[in-house]
Design a protein around this motif. Structure first.
Motif, PDB file in Angstrom:
ATOM      1  N   ILE A   1       5.006  -2.626   1.279  1.00 23.79           N
ATOM      2  CA  ILE A   1       5.046  -1.318   1.944  1.00 23.79           C
ATOM      3  C   ILE A   1       4.314  -0.276   1.105  1.00 23.79           C
ATOM      4  N   ILE A   2       4.556  -0.301  -0.209  1.00 20.13           N
ATOM      5  CA  ILE A   2       3.907   0.673  -1.098  1.00 20.13           C
ATOM      6  C   ILE A   2       2.389   0.514  -1.044  1.00 20.13           C
ATOM      7  N   PHE A   3       1.886  -0.714  -1.181  1.00 19.54           N
ATOM      8  CA  PHE A   3       0.438  -0.931  -1.191  1.00 19.54           C
ATOM      9  C   PHE A   3      -0.183  -0.774   0.202  1.00 19.54           C
ATOM     10  N   LEU A   4       0.593  -0.987   1.246  1.00 19.83           N
ATOM     11  CA  LEU A   4       0.103  -0.715   2.591  1.00 19.83           C
ATOM     12  C   LEU A   4      -0.163   0.784   2.753  1.00 19.83           C
ATOM     13  N   LEU A   5       0.740   1.615   2.233  1.00 19.15           N
ATOM     14  CA  LEU A   5       0.534   3.069   2.280  1.00 19.15           C
ATOM     15  C   LEU A   5      -0.632   3.501   1.390  1.00 19.15           C
ATOM     16  N   VAL A   6      -0.761   2.856   0.227  1.00 24.48           N
ATOM     17  CA  VAL A   6      -1.894   3.171  -0.661  1.00 24.48           C
ATOM     18  C   VAL A   6      -3.207   2.763   0.009  1.00 24.48           C
ATOM     19  N   GLY A   7      -3.223   1.624   0.673  1.00 25.37           N
ATOM     20  CA  GLY A   7      -4.419   1.178   1.392  1.00 25.37           C
ATOM     21  C   GLY A   7      -4.764   2.112   2.541  1.00 25.37           C
ATOM     22  N   PHE A   8      -3.750   2.626   3.227  1.00 27.74           N
ATOM     23  CA  PHE A   8      -3.982   3.580   4.303  1.00 27.74           C
ATOM     24  C   PHE A   8      -4.601   4.865   3.750  1.00 27.74           C
ATOM     25  N   ALA A   9      -4.069   5.354   2.632  1.00 30.49           N
ATOM     26  CA  ALA A   9      -4.622   6.564   2.008  1.00 30.49           C
ATOM     27  C   ALA A   9      -6.056   6.334   1.540  1.00 30.49           C
ATOM     28  N   ALA A  10      -6.324   5.156   0.977  1.00 26.89           N
ATOM     29  CA  ALA A  10      -7.688   4.844   0.533  1.00 26.89           C
ATOM     30  C   ALA A  10      -8.635   4.766   1.728  1.00 26.89           C
TER      31      ALA A  10
ATOM     32  N   VAL B   1     -13.545   3.017  11.735  1.00 26.38           N
ATOM     33  CA  VAL B   1     -12.412   2.147  12.055  1.00 26.38           C
ATOM     34  C   VAL B   1     -12.387   0.956  11.104  1.00 26.38           C
ATOM     35  N   THR B   2     -13.551   0.399  10.821  1.00 27.80           N
ATOM     36  CA  THR B   2     -13.632  -0.741   9.910  1.00 27.80           C
ATOM     37  C   THR B   2     -13.163  -0.352   8.511  1.00 27.80           C
ATOM     38  N   GLU B   3     -13.555   0.840   8.060  1.00 27.24           N
ATOM     39  CA  GLU B   3     -13.133   1.287   6.737  1.00 27.24           C
ATOM     40  C   GLU B   3     -11.617   1.460   6.667  1.00 27.24           C
ATOM     41  N   LEU B   4     -11.031   1.999   7.721  1.00 24.59           N
ATOM     42  CA  LEU B   4      -9.577   2.186   7.736  1.00 24.59           C
ATOM     43  C   LEU B   4      -8.857   0.842   7.764  1.00 24.59           C
ATOM     44  N   VAL B   5      -9.306  -0.072   8.607  1.00 25.76           N
ATOM     45  CA  VAL B   5      -8.659  -1.378   8.708  1.00 25.76           C
ATOM     46  C   VAL B   5      -8.837  -2.169   7.411  1.00 25.76           C
ATOM     47  N   ALA B   6      -9.997  -2.036   6.777  1.00 25.79           N
ATOM     48  CA  ALA B   6     -10.213  -2.729   5.505  1.00 25.79           C
ATOM     49  C   ALA B   6      -9.254  -2.204   4.438  1.00 25.79           C
ATOM     50  N   GLY B   7      -9.071  -0.890   4.390  1.00 18.00           N
ATOM     51  CA  GLY B   7      -8.123  -0.327   3.426  1.00 18.00           C
ATOM     52  C   GLY B   7      -6.711  -0.826   3.669  1.00 18.00           C
ATOM     53  N   LEU B   8      -6.309  -0.857   4.933  1.00 18.38           N
ATOM     54  CA  LEU B   8      -4.977  -1.369   5.265  1.00 18.38           C
ATOM     55  C   LEU B   8      -4.843  -2.849   4.912  1.00 18.38           C
ATOM     56  N   GLY B   9      -5.857  -3.635   5.237  1.00 24.09           N
ATOM     57  CA  GLY B   9      -5.808  -5.078   4.964  1.00 24.09           C
ATOM     58  C   GLY B   9      -5.760  -5.383   3.480  1.00 24.09           C
ATOM     59  N   ILE B  10      -6.576  -4.672   2.702  1.00 26.19           N
ATOM     60  CA  ILE B  10      -6.579  -4.909   1.252  1.00 26.19           C
ATOM     61  C   ILE B  10      -5.244  -4.489   0.636  1.00 26.19           C
TER      62      ILE B  10
ATOM     63  N   ILE C   1      -8.351   6.363   4.609  1.00 25.69           N
ATOM     64  CA  ILE C   1      -8.577   7.741   5.075  1.00 25.69           C
ATOM     65  C   ILE C   1      -9.562   8.451   4.160  1.00 25.69           C
ATOM     66  N   ARG C   2      -9.413   8.246   2.865  1.00 23.17           N
ATOM     67  CA  ARG C   2     -10.319   8.900   1.908  1.00 23.17           C
ATOM     68  C   ARG C   2     -11.762   8.425   2.094  1.00 23.17           C
ATOM     69  N   VAL C   3     -11.950   7.144   2.311  1.00 21.57           N
ATOM     70  CA  VAL C   3     -13.289   6.607   2.533  1.00 21.57           C
ATOM     71  C   VAL C   3     -13.859   7.130   3.854  1.00 21.57           C
ATOM     72  N   MET C   4     -13.016   7.250   4.888  1.00 19.12           N
ATOM     73  CA  MET C   4     -13.470   7.801   6.169  1.00 19.12           C
ATOM     74  C   MET C   4     -13.935   9.248   6.009  1.00 19.12           C
ATOM     75  N   ILE C   5     -13.215  10.029   5.244  1.00 18.66           N
ATOM     76  CA  ILE C   5     -13.612  11.425   5.005  1.00 18.66           C
ATOM     77  C   ILE C   5     -14.934  11.473   4.255  1.00 18.66           C
ATOM     78  N   GLY C   6     -15.112  10.595   3.271  1.00 18.48           N
ATOM     79  CA  GLY C   6     -16.379  10.519   2.538  1.00 18.48           C
ATOM     80  C   GLY C   6     -17.540  10.156   3.449  1.00 18.48           C
ATOM     81  N   THR C   7     -17.306   9.230   4.381  1.00 18.66           N
ATOM     82  CA  THR C   7     -18.345   8.844   5.330  1.00 18.66           C
ATOM     83  C   THR C   7     -18.699  10.015   6.237  1.00 18.66           C
ATOM     84  N   ALA C   8     -17.694  10.736   6.700  1.00 20.62           N
ATOM     85  CA  ALA C   8     -17.939  11.886   7.566  1.00 20.62           C
ATOM     86  C   ALA C   8     -18.744  12.957   6.829  1.00 20.62           C
ATOM     87  N   GLN C   9     -18.418  13.192   5.560  1.00 25.88           N
ATOM     88  CA  GLN C   9     -19.173  14.175   4.773  1.00 25.88           C
ATOM     89  C   GLN C   9     -20.615  13.716   4.557  1.00 25.88           C
TER      90      GLN C   9
END
Length: 120
Positions: A73-82, A44-53, A84-92
Motif C-alpha cells: 500500500i505504501i509503495f503503491l501510493l509512492v508510485g502514484f505520486a511519482a 496515462v502510460t506514465e501514471l500506470v507505469a508508476g503505479l505498476g512499479i 503524477i509528478r512525471v505527468m506534470i513534468g511532461t505537461a510542462q
C-alpha cells in the motif's frame, strides 16, 4: 492534318498550365509533433507505469519482510505520486515546446515586411 505539333500552341498551353499550378499551390502545412491523443496516452502510460512499479516493489518487499499488505500500500501510493509528478513534468515540457514554436512563428511574422496600402 500535319503530324507535327504546333510549337506556339504548345508554349501557350504550357504557360496556362504553369499559371494554374501557381494559383493552386497548397499553403505550407505546420508540423504537429504531438497530437492530443498521443499526449494523453503518454500521460496515462506514465501514471500506470508508476503505479505498476510501486505495486511491484511493495509486493516484493512484503514477501521479503512478511508484512503482507503494509509495504504494498505504501509503495503503491509512492508510485502514484511519482506517476503524477512525471505527468506534470511532461505537461510542462510540452507547454515549453508550444511556447517556443509560437515564439518562432511570431518572429517569422515580424521578419516579413509589412505591406503598405495607399489611397490615391
Amino acid at each position: 492534318m500535319s503530324e507535327q505539333p504546333d510549337p506556339d500552341r504548345l508554349k501557350a498551353l504550357e504557360s496556362r498550365i504553369d499559371a494554374l499550378k501557381q494559383t493552386q499551390e497548397d499553403a505550407p502545412r505546420k508540423e504537429y509533433h504531438h497530437s492530443m491523443a498521443s499526449v494523453a496516452w503518454r500521460m496515462v502510460t506514465e501514471l500506470v507505469a508508476g503505479l505498476g512499479i510501486g505495486f511491484g516493489i511493495g509486493l516484493g518487499l512484503d514477501a521479503v519482510f512478511g508484512t503482507k499488505p503494509f509495504l504494498m500500500i505504501i509503495f503503491l501510493l509512492v508510485g502514484f505520486a511519482a506517476g503524477i509528478r512525471v505527468m506534470i513534468g511532461t505537461a510542462q515540457e510540452l507547454q515549453e515546446q508550444r511556447m517556443k514554436a509560437a515564439a518562432a512563428a511570431d518572429e517569422t511574422q515580424a521578419d516579413e515586411p509589412a505591406t503598405e496600402t495607399t489611397k490615391d
